[in-house]
Motif scaffolding. Structure first.
Motif, PDB file in Angstrom:
ATOM      1  N   TYR A   1       0.835  -1.204   0.000  1.00  0.00           N
ATOM      2  CA  TYR A   1       0.000   0.000   0.000  1.00  0.00           C
ATOM      3  C   TYR A   1       0.868   1.251   0.000  1.00  0.00           C
ATOM      4  O   TYR A   1       0.647   2.184  -0.786  1.00  0.00           O
ATOM      5  N   LEU A   2       1.886   1.267   0.868  1.00  0.00           N
ATOM      6  CA  LEU A   2       2.729   2.464   0.950  1.00  0.00           C
ATOM      7  C   LEU A   2       3.559   2.647  -0.319  1.00  0.00           C
ATOM      8  O   LEU A   2       3.763   3.773  -0.767  1.00  0.00           O
ATOM      9  N   THR A   3       4.027   1.546  -0.913  1.00  0.00           N
ATOM     10  CA  THR A   3       4.826   1.681  -2.134  1.00  0.00           C
ATOM     11  C   THR A   3       3.994   2.318  -3.242  1.00  0.00           C
ATOM     12  O   THR A   3       4.435   3.244  -3.919  1.00  0.00           O
ATOM     13  N   GLN A   4       2.767   1.813  -3.421  1.00  0.00           N
ATOM     14  CA  GLN A   4       1.944   2.379  -4.497  1.00  0.00           C
ATOM     15  C   GLN A   4       1.549   3.807  -4.151  1.00  0.00           C
ATOM     16  O   GLN A   4       1.474   4.673  -5.024  1.00  0.00           O
ATOM     17  N   LYS A   5       1.353   4.074  -2.865  1.00  0.00           N
ATOM     18  CA  LYS A   5       0.981   5.426  -2.466  1.00  0.00           C
ATOM     19  C   LYS A   5       2.120   6.397  -2.758  1.00  0.00           C
ATOM     20  O   LYS A   5       1.913   7.526  -3.224  1.00  0.00           O
ATOM     21  N   LEU A   6       3.340   5.894  -2.514  1.00  0.00           N
ATOM     22  CA  LEU A   6       4.521   6.699  -2.759  1.00  0.00           C
ATOM     23  C   LEU A   6       4.649   7.012  -4.254  1.00  0.00           C
ATOM     24  O   LEU A   6       4.870   8.154  -4.667  1.00  0.00           O
ATOM     25  N   MET A   7       4.501   5.975  -5.055  1.00  0.00           N
ATOM     26  CA  MET A   7       4.645   6.168  -6.494  1.00  0.00           C
ATOM     27  C   MET A   7       3.549   7.086  -7.025  1.00  0.00           C
ATOM     28  O   MET A   7       3.805   7.977  -7.822  1.00  0.00           O
TER      29      MET A   7
ATOM     30  N   ALA B   1       2.859 -14.831  -1.184  1.00  0.00           N
ATOM     31  CA  ALA B   1       1.991 -14.960  -0.025  1.00  0.00           C
ATOM     32  C   ALA B   1       0.884 -13.931  -0.043  1.00  0.00           C
ATOM     33  O   ALA B   1      -0.056 -13.998   0.730  1.00  0.00           O
ATOM     34  N   ASN B   2       0.985 -12.948  -0.946  1.00  0.00           N
ATOM     35  CA  ASN B   2       0.096 -11.814  -0.762  1.00  0.00           C
ATOM     36  C   ASN B   2      -0.367 -11.194  -2.081  1.00  0.00           C
ATOM     37  O   ASN B   2      -0.511  -9.971  -2.177  1.00  0.00           O
ATOM     38  N   THR B   3      -0.624 -12.026  -3.072  1.00  0.00           N
ATOM     39  CA  THR B   3      -1.142 -11.472  -4.316  1.00  0.00           C
ATOM     40  C   THR B   3      -2.490 -10.788  -4.068  1.00  0.00           C
ATOM     41  O   THR B   3      -2.754  -9.687  -4.570  1.00  0.00           O
ATOM     42  N   ALA B   4      -3.306 -11.429  -3.257  1.00  0.00           N
ATOM     43  CA  ALA B   4      -4.594 -10.811  -2.931  1.00  0.00           C
ATOM     44  C   ALA B   4      -4.374  -9.450  -2.289  1.00  0.00           C
ATOM     45  O   ALA B   4      -5.047  -8.458  -2.618  1.00  0.00           O
ATOM     46  N   GLY B   5      -3.389  -9.385  -1.378  1.00  0.00           N
ATOM     47  CA  GLY B   5      -3.059  -8.116  -0.744  1.00  0.00           C
ATOM     48  C   GLY B   5      -2.593  -7.083  -1.752  1.00  0.00           C
ATOM     49  O   GLY B   5      -2.921  -5.903  -1.652  1.00  0.00           O
ATOM     50  N   GLY B   6      -1.826  -7.536  -2.729  1.00  0.00           N
ATOM     51  CA  GLY B   6      -1.343  -6.642  -3.767  1.00  0.00           C
ATOM     52  C   GLY B   6      -2.472  -6.014  -4.551  1.00  0.00           C
ATOM     53  O   GLY B   6      -2.466  -4.808  -4.845  1.00  0.00           O
ATOM     54  N   TYR B   7      -3.471  -6.828  -4.871  1.00  0.00           N
ATOM     55  CA  TYR B   7      -4.635  -6.308  -5.589  1.00  0.00           C
ATOM     56  C   TYR B   7      -5.394  -5.313  -4.716  1.00  0.00           C
ATOM     57  O   TYR B   7      -5.770  -4.235  -5.163  1.00  0.00           O
ATOM     58  N   ILE B   8      -5.609  -5.694  -3.471  1.00  0.00           N
ATOM     59  CA  ILE B   8      -6.414  -4.851  -2.588  1.00  0.00           C
ATOM     60  C   ILE B   8      -5.674  -3.552  -2.249  1.00  0.00           C
ATOM     61  O   ILE B   8      -6.265  -2.485  -2.162  1.00  0.00           O
ATOM     62  N   ALA B   9      -4.343  -3.669  -2.112  1.00  0.00           N
ATOM     63  CA  ALA B   9      -3.563  -2.472  -1.783  1.00  0.00           C
ATOM     64  C   ALA B   9      -3.413  -1.549  -2.981  1.00  0.00           C
ATOM     65  O   ALA B   9      -2.984  -0.406  -2.839  1.00  0.00           O
ATOM     66  N   GLY B  10      -3.733  -2.049  -4.161  1.00  0.00           N
ATOM     67  CA  GLY B  10      -3.590  -1.214  -5.349  1.00  0.00           C
ATOM     68  C   GLY B  10      -2.181  -1.201  -5.906  1.00  0.00           C
ATOM     69  O   GLY B  10      -1.791  -0.237  -6.562  1.00  0.00           O
ATOM     70  N   ALA B  11      -1.442  -2.274  -5.650  1.00  0.00           N
ATOM     71  CA  ALA B  11      -0.091  -2.354  -6.207  1.00  0.00           C
ATOM     72  C   ALA B  11      -0.182  -2.803  -7.661  1.00  0.00           C
ATOM     73  O   ALA B  11       0.400  -3.805  -8.072  1.00  0.00           O
TER      74      ALA B  11
END
Lengths: 428, 763
Positions: free
Chosen positions: B328-334, B515-525
């Motif tokens: 989440y923070l990485t995509q937010k940063l970008m 471990a976290n592809t679902a998290g990646g989608y939800i975080a907007g990465a």
């Protein structure tokens, strides 16, 4: 009154052949069943009347056992013959296989018919080369005669019989270990229940009987259950083969009526070797507790009498022991056998048999301690009844017998380092 | 199944017919001692420790194998039961070495515990004890077979749970030995579980041997970072050092098991060379610096490139095993910088249907539902390699159900698969189309358009079988494997799979990477979506574009694209060519030393808090077990500071929980975007290809660096061995292992192993 049942061909030349067997009325019963489709219940009733009890050692009523099989259940069922004759001192099944194989085949076929099993296995121990060859030959004869196979003699009844050779482990004589071994696995007993009648070979209902039990069936059905019962004494029907060995003049198999006094049996065997006095008898294979001469000379050879005396008929292996035999050595030898043959699956037997054997050999080596005797009894008690199969019990029971009747010999060896029997002899 | 009432030690209990006494006692919290009994294994009844006193039975009976009966009265502590239990205990101890002071199991040993209650102080046994030769069964499990009490749990685990009969008992009686018969390494990918199953110290973990005592360690609950199941683990650590990882029971996810990589990958963070200080490359030389210098440098460079090259020339790649917070923070940063070049889908090749994708790819049913399936279709799934514990679950279903598979390449299953259709990757589509065609044939209400599309396809008998099995069975599902998404026509595969699911009525599931592809989608990465699947009006570059077309600046969030992505060659070229690469990594060694310009040391997976969202959408948060090494910091903190230094809004989080809450709030407020609607294509596609799948212990940066995993049989089989062996953690070879025995284990790699050991001690 001898050789009337399992050894009924014994007086003939080449008694193992189909011709010989037919000449004493062999396969009559089987042909009759195939023709008349005798109701299975009638056969079971005859067996119940005959009071035939399992000849392998446990003495469970055969008719009752057969009635436990879920005959109406669809699917494959099996009958298995336990010819893994491993109990030290026993050699009766070997002679049935060698000299009267057809009677076993007929008995198993009848069993298959009664229990609606279309496949039978005859599991023979690994050392039975000669009996195996005889059985194979007999099977071929029976198949050639059309007495086995599919749709036998156009009766619509199927029964295929296979000989199987084990690899010589004592434990494979335990019925569930035998089943495991037959399935190609390591021979280790299964926990019961479920019993083989519900979950046996390949998970299917299976009946396992001893060779002598199956081989007795055709004769019982030929002459009737009552006839068989009358051969013996009430509750102990028929004849029994005793494998008599030890310090006697004529060791061998004796098929005699149940309830025969031991001293008569001893006489049939020609009496004691060198006419020495009798010291003790192990009446039913190495698993049965030893009985001293004073007890043995007064009892009859049947389940009830020997049971009352504190031992058992077991497999009918009568081991005769003369005066001058060291009971400590005998106990150590017996214990060593069970130590070697325990399957190792469950704790009390795996550990306890080794412990007993080591303690006994230490006593023989002159390193015994007086508390060892209490410990031995304790170890035996701790094995008894706590294992999956009866091997643990079989290892524990004789120990109790030796300690009960011959404790003084053990104590003597522990105290002096010498055999009690030698000192007795020297004193005399 | 009815219930009966039984009484245990005077307490009246309801029990299901057919259950065993020990199960009822366990449920009621009444302890009956046992060794061979394990709730996940068949009943062996061989240890005889659980003997109890049951009314109407002259003998004490084993509680594990005695079914309950109405009115049964059980005494677990009567004189009869007690004598029986004590006698068994005595038997167990006579041949046990009692070397507890030097035994790794000491302090957590079932034999030790039970002996305290049922053993005697002094042994009556004065004979010599049995000694058994130890076996070398590989780099993961240490054996001390003299301690074995022959409970056969390890044997039954292999036979029943794994379906690989690797361990067995040879010999009779006291001479019985547990082993592999012909000495060899255990090959199962879940073999480590026998360490937990072994009630004594016969089987212990080789990498953590002699490292710590059970009572010295603290335990922190964690979640395994390797596959999309979210396997629950327990991290054991002592004085800030992770000692080992063991399973944490979660019946819904991993039962009581974990895979070997879950168990042993911690070695990568404890033993490999770690990056402990920020580093900046100056004139081609790496120089250590402090955080401030490093982060200021990163900000300056990013701003410079933004100015000179344009922000669209900056991109971020994120590991699919990064935490939700990191993503989440990485995509937010970008996005704060103005770039939408963000992706975590490193192995994906076909992005054509990304707009139709669901909120997150995953399974529509629970993991534990898999064992009840009567029919399962695996579509290009290699479960043992990708999600080993899922293979164990599915194996359970084969007791009553049927598993079918259509896959490309070699797939070895540990259960019966029929039909088992193996085709080249280019024929995968045709196979699935055949199944759809079969379903259309068998189905009555299919739209004319769909029928028209498949009119020319004639299904094979296997395809017919698969179709009808999925259709007929109420409990049926299909699983699109992780590697299906690496196929160059994966969009079409997903559409076909979805169509099979729709037409047959079977449940649909996709297995994802990391471990976290679902998290990646939800975080907007993702380049095309904001967090919680909010549509983005700008679509940035995906992994493929970023690596193939090249950017001026990259932020690499715990990933090594040359190894993690499907674009090894393109990645190396682009990364080397780019002006500025920021590498956030816990590790000091890797190809990134060549292409990166700044190294930011981040915490390893045991050292950071965070959240993984598993394939079923389960959010599992965890805390850090130990402090990060040296100057390394949890990545979310680094990103937070970086955001603040770049003067971006919304980087004031003080804990990872706050970030989690922010994402969760957004996630819970969106509901409509959850279901993906794959569009029916105008025509059927064909062909396609797939990169060679990564080996089991080459799938992420952790397994690559775990020495014991690399030494294991699967590790030796890594087809990219030459590319990764220099990364392997090598500071502590298992102590019992001499170089000679390494050579025994695998002649080919032993030399390189010792060579890499040499290298690291020189460095």
């Amino acid at each position: 009154m001898a050789n009337e049942v399992c050894f009924r061909t014994m007086h003939l030349d080449e008694p193992w052949t189909l011709e010989a067997y037919k000449s004493v009325g062999g396969y009559k019963v089987w042909r009759d069943i195939l023709k008349n489709k005798t109701p299975a219940n009638d056969i079971i009733e005859q067996l119940k009347t005959s009071a035939l009890r399992g000849r392998g050692g446990a003495g469970f009523p055969t008719g009752l056992k057969w009635s436990f099989m879920p005959r109406g259940m669809p699917g494959q069922k099996y009958v298995v013959c336990n010819s893994d004759e491993g109990e030290p001192g026993t050699f009766k099944d070997r002679d049935i296989l060698r000299f009267n194989p057809h009677q076993l085949i007929e008995g198993m076929a009848i069993g298959g018919y009664v229990m609606t099993a279309t496949v039978g296995y005859n599991y023979m121990r690994g050392e039975f080369y000669e009996p195996f060859a005889r059985m194979e030959q007999a099977l071929k004869e029976a198949y050639d005669e059309g007495l086995l196979g599919k749709n036998i003699l156009d009766s619509g009844i199927d029964f295929d019989l296979y000989n199987h050779m084990g690899a010589g482990a004592y434990i494979c004589g335990e019925e569930t270990a035998l089943i495991e071994s037959l399935e190609g696995k390591k021979g280790q007993p299964r926990f019961k229940p479920p019993f083989p009648a519900n979950y046996g070979v390949f998970g299917r209902p299976t009946n396992v009987n001893n060779t002598e039990s199956y081989a007795s069936v055709p004769v019982i059905l030929q002459h009737g259950g009552q006839w068989f019962l009358d051969l013996g004494i009430p509750n102990n029907g028929g004849t029994k083969i005793f494998s008599v060995s030890g310090h006697i003049k004529q060791p061998g198999n004796y098929e005699v009526a149940m309830g025969m006094p031991f001293k008569d049996l001893l006489q049939q065997c020609g009496g004691m070797r060198g006419d020495k006095p009798l010291k003790a008898v192990i009446p039913g294979g190495s698993s049965s507790p030893v009985l001293p001469a004073s007890v043995m000379m007064d009892i009859t050879m049947d389940y009830d009498a020997i049971g009352k005396a504190g031992s058992m008929v077991g497999s009918g292996a009568v081991m005769v022991i003369e005066e001058g035999t060291c009971m400590v050595e005998l106990a150590a030898r017996t214990a060593h056998f069970y130590y070697e043959e325990s399957c190792g699956q469950c704790t009390p037997c795996r550990e306890g048999t080794g412990w007993m054997s080591r303690v006994l050999h230490r006593i023989l080596d002159g390193e015994g301690k007086i508390e060892d005797l209490d410990n031995l009894q304790d170890i035996a008690d701790n094995i008894m009844g706590r294992t999956i199969c009866a091997l643990g019990d079989a290892a524990a029971m004789p120990m109790g017998g030796f300690l009960k009747h011959y404790k003084h010999e053990f104590e003597h060896m522990i105290r002096t380092g010498r055999r009690w029997v030698d000192d007795q002899q020297n004193a005399a | 199944m009815g219930t009966v009432t039984i009484e245990i030690d005077g307490v009246s209990l309801e029990a299901e017919t057919g259950s065993m006494i020990i199960e009822i006692a366990d449920d009621a919290g009444m302890h009956i001692p046992r060794f061979c009994y394990h709730k996940k294994l068949s009943v062996a009844a061989n240890c005889r420790m659980c003997l109890v006193d049951v009314s109407n039975s002259p003998k004490a009976v084993p509680a594990c194998a005695t079914p309950v009966a109405d009115g049964m009265k059980v005494l677990t502590n009567s004189t009869k039961a007690r004598i029986a239990q004590k006698s068994v205990m005595e038997f167990l101890l006579i041949n046990h070495p009692l070397d507890c002071p030097i035994c790794d199991q000491g302090g957590e040993c079932e034999l030790q515990d039970v002996a305290l209650g049922f053993g005697n102080d002094v042994s009556r046994f004065t004979e010599g004890k049995r000694v058994v030769q130890d076996k070398n069964i590989g780099p993961l499990i240490e054996t001390d077979m003299t301690r074995c009490i022959h409970c056969t749990r390890c044997v039954r685990f292999g036979t029943e749970v794994v379906g690989m009969r690797e361990m067995g008992a040879t010999g009779r009686g006291e001479h019985m030995e547990i082993g592999t018969y012909i000495e060899k390494s255990i090959e199962s990918e879940v073999s480590g579980n026998i360490i937990d199953l072994c009630p004594v110290g016969a089987l212990t973990a080789k990498p953590s041997r002699y490292k710590a005592r059970a009572w010295e360690m603290q335990s922190t609950a964690g979640v395994s970072p390797h596959d999309c199941l979210g396997t629950n683990i327990e991290i054991h650590h002592r004085r800030g050092e992770v000692i080992r990882v063991v399973p944490r029971e979660n019946e819904k996810i991993n039962e009581v098991w974990i895979s070997d990589r879950d168990r042993f990958s911690y070695q990568s963070v404890t033993d490999s060379e770690r990056l402990t200080q920020p580093k900046i490359k100056k004139d081609g030389q790496w120089q250590t610096c402090d955080w401030e210098t490093a982060l200021t440098h990163v900000c300056d460079q990013l701003n410079n490139i933004k100015q000179s090259e344009g922000v669209e020339n900056i991109g971020a790649l994120i590991s699919p095993s990064a935490t939700l917070e990191e993503m989440y923070l990485t995509q937010k940063l970008m996005r704060g910088l103005g770039s939408h070049n963000i992706d975590h889908r490193l192995r994906q090749v076909d992005f054509s249907s990304q707009f139709e994708a669901p909120m997150f790819p995953g399974m529509e049913f629970d993991i534990d539902a898999l064992e009840d399936m009567d029919a399962t279709l695996l579509i290009d799934a290699d479960l043992r390699r990708e999600q080993p514990l899922l293979a164990l679950r599915l194996r359970k279903s084969t007791r009553h159900g049927r598993v079918m598979s259509v896959h490309s390449g070699e797939v070895e299953n540990n259960f019966k698969v029929s039909p088992n259709v193996s085709v080249p990757a280019s024929d995968l589509l045709a196979q699935l189309q055949g199944i759809v065609a079969a379903l259309i044939e068998q189905h009555k209400e299919v739209s004319a358009e769909l029928t028209e599309l498949f009119v020319d396809i004639k299904p094979t008998p296997d395809q017919q079988t698969i179709a009808s099995e999925l259709r007929i069975n109420d409990n049926a599902c299909l699983l699109v494997g992780q590697s299906a998404l690496e196929h160059s026509k994966s969009s079409h595969i997903r559409w076909l799979a979805k169509t099979i699911s729709d037409l047959s009525g079977c449940a649909f599931g996709e297995l994802t990477a990391g471990a976290n592809t679902a998290g990646g989608y939800i975080a907007g990465a993702l380049p095309h979506r904001l967090s919680a699947a909010e549509e983005s009006n700008i679509c940035g570059w995906n992994t493929q574009q970023m690596l193939q077309k090249g950017l001026s600046a990259y932020l690499l969030m715990n990933t090594e694209p040359e190894l993690d992505s499907s674009y090894r060659d393109a990645a190396r070229v682009s990364l080397l060519k780019s002006k500025f690469v920021v590498m956030m990594t816990p590790f000091a060694k890797g190809e990134f030393l060549d292409y990166a310009d700044v190294l930011l040391p981040i915490a390893g997976f045991t050292e950071t808090s965070g959240t993984f969202i598993n394939v079923c959408g389960e959010w599992q948060s965890f805390t850090a077990a130990v402090k990060a090494k040296g100057e390394a910091r949890p990545a979310w903190k680094v990103l937070r500071v970086l955001g603040n230094l770049l003067e971006l809004d919304g980087f004031d989080y003080v804990s990872s929980q706050e970030i989690n809450a922010a994402v969760k709030e957004r996630f819970e407020s969106t509901t409509d975007a959850r279901v993906g609607h794959f569009q029916r294509p105008d025509s059927l596609e064909s062909g396609g290809e797939k990169p060679r799948p990564l080996s089991m212990y080459d799938m992420d940066s952790l397994t690559r660096r775990s020495l014991c995993l690399q030494m294991s049989v699967q590790g030796q089989d890594n087809w990219r061995r030459d590319q990764i062996e220099h990364l392997v953690a090598s500071q502590s070879l298992p102590e019992t292992e001499s170089p000679d025995s390494l050579i025994n284990l695998s002649a080919s790699s032993a030399e390189s192993e010792t060579a890499s050991l040499q290298e690291s001690s020189d460095a």
